[in-house]
Design a protein around this motif. Structure first.
Motif: not given
Length: 221
Positions: A101, A106, A117, A119, A145
């Motif tokens: 991250e 990003i 996005y 994970h 984010i």
């Protein structure tokens, strides 16, 4: 129902599904996630590719709606893959798939055209929700984010001095040579490299150089 009618119905059902392409250099991730997604009645996994070049070849031959793209891959980086997806298959919408991250990655991926996005450790519900959300034309970023993006708080992560040191190391200079070039101590150079590795979430200088080049942090001739 006649065989012809059955074929028509099957074709229509396939056309209604969200067509997915997986791009990740780790087989466990590719096939594990593909197995999960393949169980969903509204999703169809078109292919699982180990790198960006293979994914682009698939996109030239088969229409795809969503592309899950790992950011750190050998060869063509995830960010460059996303850029080329927009050129090769503009209707396809890339979603970042990463174990990291790191802000710069990003930020660069969003600039390249990523719609979301994910994970790799995200719950199945979050992954499925993001895919369906992006397919409807919306972005899908976790709140933490999205807030950093909207507030323009994404930063490069490395200071100008850290970039300078990493560029010199990438050119093949030893710690002693870097210290002499910048008129600082070898101890200071070593500390900077340790901080760089921590910020980039890597284990050594070689991996730090690889990540920094792929994400555009440094440019080495």
């Amino acid at each position: 129902m006649s065989e012809f009618a059955t074929r028509i119905k099957s074709t229509e059902e396939a056309a209604d599904k969200i067509r997915l392409l997986m791009v990740d250099d780790h087989p466990v991730v590719r096939f594990g996630l593909a197995a999960l997604l393949g169980l969903q009645p509204d999703l169809e996994v078109i292919d699982c590719c180990p790198d960006g070049d293979a994914a682009l070849a698939v996109l030239q031959a088969i229409p795809v709606d969503i592309v899950l793209v790992d950011l750190r891959m050998p060869g063509l980086s995830g960010i460059e893959t996303i850029r080329k997806i927009h050129q090769t298959s503009p209707q396809a919408r890339p979603i970042i798939l990463s174990s990291f991250e790191y802000d710069e990655e990003i930020y660069e991926a969003v600039n390249a055209g990523a719609f979301g996005y994910l994970h790799k450790d995200a719950p199945a519900e979050e992954i499925l929700r993001a895919i369906r959300q992006v397919h409807t034309g919306h972005q899908a970023f976790p709140r933490r984010i999205a807030e950093r993006l909207s507030n323009r708080q994404m930063t490069a992560g490395l200071s100008s001095r850290e970039r300078e040191i990493l560029e010199l190391v990438a050119k093949g200079l030893t710690n002693k040579e870097v210290a002499n070039a910048l008129r600082i101590s070898q101890f200071t150079v070593r500390n900077h490299l340790n901080h760089i590795a921590a910020k980039l979430e890597v284990s050594d200088r070689t991996e730090a150089i690889f990540v920094a080049i792929q994400t555009g942090l440094i440019k080495v001739p």
